[in-house]
Structure formats: structure tokens, C-alpha cells
Design an enzyme around this catalytic site. Structure first.
Site, PDB file in Angstrom:
ATOM      1  N   ASP A   7       0.888  -1.202  -0.162  1.00  0.00           N
ATOM      2  CA  ASP A   7       0.039   0.010  -0.114  1.00  0.00           C
ATOM      3  C   ASP A   7       0.912   1.294   0.054  1.00  0.00           C
ATOM      4  O   ASP A   7       1.767   1.453   0.762  1.00  0.00           O
ATOM      5  CB  ASP A   7      -0.971   0.092   1.332  1.00  0.00           C
ATOM      6  N   ASP A 104      -4.252   2.189  -4.803  1.00  0.00           N
ATOM      7  CA  ASP A 104      -2.670   2.331  -4.366  1.00  0.00           C
ATOM      8  C   ASP A 104      -2.504   1.124  -3.706  1.00  0.00           C
ATOM      9  O   ASP A 104      -1.616   0.989  -2.771  1.00  0.00           O
ATOM     10  CB  ASP A 104      -2.470   3.676  -3.574  1.00  0.00           C
ATOM     11  N   GLU A 105      -3.069  -0.067  -4.032  1.00  0.00           N
ATOM     12  CA  GLU A 105      -2.864  -1.322  -3.014  1.00  0.00           C
ATOM     13  C   GLU A 105      -3.168  -2.588  -3.795  1.00  0.00           C
ATOM     14  O   GLU A 105      -3.858  -2.779  -4.824  1.00  0.00           O
ATOM     15  CB  GLU A 105      -3.660  -1.142  -1.841  1.00  0.00           C
TER      16      GLU A 105
END
Ligand code: TTP
Ligand code: MG
Length: 345
Positions: A7, A104-105
Site C-alpha cells: 500500500d 494504491d494497493e
């Protein structure tokens, strides 16, 4: 078996700082059009701004009160999309399964030859180095003996670190947290568990499946208990992510008090969503409406369409029908409409 959850740290704030290096180390708040006197919410705040209590989802005005010296920037989605692509490409370059979870992960499978926690940590550090080298962005990595534990570990490694969570330390690390302190359990569920006398993760983990099935639901009850125990056997799934819905929302700079005007906005947003559905090539099966009243009270309504359709008028009519099921007398500050599509085969 080892799984990583990657992340990015303060993702969109970090992307903004990359192109404005003079902002490094300053409180930065990204949201709306970047004007804290306007309406809009915080998308993300840099860690420096979080020190002042600024959080994602908070009105920009509140953020400006908490941190008057913050630099406010407008949301620039295309730039973040491109940054996200770069991050995912960097992860995929390690030639192991990558399951994208969001902007974003992602989960990353650890190669089979990695046998122990030290090896998994080394692999996690290699990922951080690769992401940094390719995108100049920092990330944290949760390391787990399954996906749930990896996901729960990540925040404990933030920023720029790693954290290992396995069956051996699960209870000592998360057991005493409130039930919504683990991934997948929110505040509303926590309130329902509280009525059953269950307040901590440990208590939920020890709860009786039959009671949970009866009180919460035959599938969801035991499911939540598994989340609390950190039990998961699902593999990292590299199948490309397919959007489930297309939605648009708008925050009005001036509250809408005329119901006809609210309906016109709902129809306009529904038509935009229908346009995206046509582009996507899969018909809509469900329509969702979100409405936020003054001062800040959010309601959602949804309905299944009589039959799957991409027709803009039908989707707009459905959204308008959902609006009928809301309080039409109150002033409105935000509306959103989303069209959910049939799952790909
Ligand atoms: P997060 O990973 O939740 O947050 P973050 O990357 O900013 O910070 P952290 O270091 O704690 O991981 O969300 C990723 C991005 O998603 C975030 O930068 C902006 C966007 N986002 C929103 O636009 N609105 C929101 O409410 C949240 C939570 C995130
Ligand atoms: Mg993040």
C-alpha cells in the site's frame, strides 16, 4: 505460504509532492478544487497534515480550520491513475501473481521458494526498492501467512516499513482491538456486534457461529468471525480487475432547495453513468443513488432494474424513482448516481 499486501504511503499527496518538491515535509491536503473556502472533501492529507487531525473524507473547510497553514491542492485524477499504473507495473515486473485491490494497493504472491519470515521480509524490501526505483514513491508492505493477515499488517508497517502478521502473533497484535479495528468490519457492524455483547476482535473470534448465523446472517455471520480470526485460504488472484459500476457525483457549491433542480441533477448524473455503461459494453443491472443533506447527512437508495439495460432514459428514470424514495423537502449538498453492471462471465 506467504502473501504480501503493498500500500502506497500517502499516495496522492506523495504524487503531488513529486512534481512540487518544495512541498516535501509540509502539510499538504488534496481535495475538491483545492480551495478550502469551497465545498468539497479531503481526498488525502500528507502525514504532516494528519498530525493536525486532517483525515480523508473530511470537509475541506474543517481541514482548513484544523490546519490553516496547509497547502491545498486540487484533485488531478489522470495523474494519479498514471502513477497507479506505474506502481502496478513495477509490482508485476517481479513476475509473481499480483491482485490489484485499489488505486494504491495490491496483494503480491511470494514465490514458493521463500520458506520463512526472513525470506518474506527480504522479498518485501525488494518490492519497496523496485517501486521506489520505478516510480519514486514509497510504500509499506504487510507480510502475512494469508491475504487477510497481510492486509491487516500493512498499517503497522507505515510509513516505508514492513510488518509480519501470522497465526502466531495475530491475537497478541489485534485481539484487544475493537471489532472494527480489523479489515472488512465497519462501524455499523461493530454497533450490531456490540448489541450481542461482542466488542473486541478476540470476542468475535470466540463467538458461536450459530449465534452469529442467526443474528447477523447465515453467510455473513461466520464470515465476520473468520475476518476476526484472520483466517483466509484464498490465493492471490491475478485476473485483471473489471469495474463493477460506473458512477458520478457532484457537491454543490450552493445547497439545492428546489426538488425539481435536484431531480434534474440526478438525471444528468444518471445519463453520464449510462454513457460510461455503453462505453464499457455491459448493461446496467442496478442503479444506486446517494444523497447528502445539509449539513452532512448521507443516504443511499438502490434498486435492481426490471431488465439489464444501457438505455440512458431508463437508467435516469430509475434514479429519479429512487429519489422519490428520499425526503424531497430537505436541502441537498451532494448527489451521486451509479450504475452497477452484470459481472463479467
Ligand atoms: P489510502 O491508502 O487509504 O490512503 P493514503 O495512501 O493516502 O495513506 P496511507 O499512507 O495511510 O495509505 O488511500 C489511497 C488513496 O485513495 C489516497 O491517497 C486518496 C484516495 N482516497 C480518496 O480519494 N478518498 C478517501 O476517502 C480515501 C480513504 C482515499
Ligand atoms: Mg495508501
Amino acid at each position: 505460504m506467504w502473501v504480501l499486501h503493498v500500500d502506497l504511503d500517502q499516495f496522492i499527496a506523495a504524487v503531488e509532492v513529486l512534481r512540487r518538491p518544495e512541498l516535501a515535509g509540509l502539510p499538504v491536503v488534496v481535495g475538491g478544487r483545492g480551495d478550502p473556502t469551497e465545498r468539497g472533501v479531503v481526498s488525502t492529507a500528507s502525514y504532516e497534515a494528519r498530525e493536525f487531525g486532517v483525515r480523508s473524507g473530511m470537509p475541506l473547510r474543517t481541514a482548513a480550520k484544523k490546519c490553516p497553514d496547509a497547502v491545498f491542492l486540487p484533485v488531478d485524477k489522470p495523474t494519479y491513475d498514471a502513477a497507479s499504473e506505474g506502481v502496478m507495473d513495477a509490482l508485476r515486473s517481479l513476475e509473481t501473481a499480483v491482485e490489484i485491490l485499489g488505486w494504491d494497493e495490491a496483494f503480491v504472491a511470494v514465490p514458493d521458494e521463500v520458506a520463512d519470515a526472513d525470506g518474506a521480509v527480504a522479498f518485501a524490501k525488494a518490492i519497496q526498492a523496485r517501486v521506489l526505483e520505478r516510480t519514486m514513491l514509497h510504500c509499506s508492505v504487510g507480510i502475512g501467512d494469508n491475504k487477510i493477515r497481510a492486509k491487516n499488517a500493512t498499517d503497522l508497517g507505515k510509513p516505508r516499513g514492513t510488518f509480519v502478521l501470522t497465526r502466531d502473533n495475530w491475537w497478541s497484535v489485534v485481539g484487544d482491538r475493537p471489532v472494527d479495528g480489523v479489515w472488512g468490519i465497519g462501524g455499523k457492524m461493530a454497533a450490531r456486534f456490540a448489541r450481542l455483547g461482542i466488542t473486541t476482535v478476540r470476542e468475535l473470534g470466540a463467538a458461536d457461529d450459530e449465534v452469529l448465523a442467526k443474528e447477523i446472517g447465515p453467510t455473513m455471520g461466520p464470515w465476520y468471525r473468520r475476518l476476526a480470526r484472520g483466517v483466509d485460504t484464498s490465493p492471490v488472484d491475478p485476473t485483471p480487475w473489471v469495474p463493477r459500476s460506473h458512477g458520478h457525483e457532484v457537491t454543490f457549491q450552493v445547497d439545492l432547495t428546489d426538488p425539481a433542480e435536484v431531480e434534474a441533477e440526478v438525471r444528468r448524473l444518471a445519463e453520464q453513468a449510462a454513457y460510461d455503461v455503453v462505453e464499457d459494453g455491459r448493461p446496467a443491472v442496478r442503479v444506486r443513488l446517494k444523497i447528502r443533506y445539509v449539513p452532512f447527512e448521507t443516504r443511499t437508495r438502490s434498486m435492481t432494474l426490471p431488465q439489464p439495460t444501457s438505455d440512458a432514459v431508463t437508467i435516469a428514470d430509475a434514479a429519479a424513482a429512487l429519489l422519490e424514495r428520499t425526503d424531497r423537502t430537505r436541502a441537498v449538498r451532494l448527489v451521486g448516481v451509479a450504475a452497477e453492471m452484470a459481472a463479467p462471465e
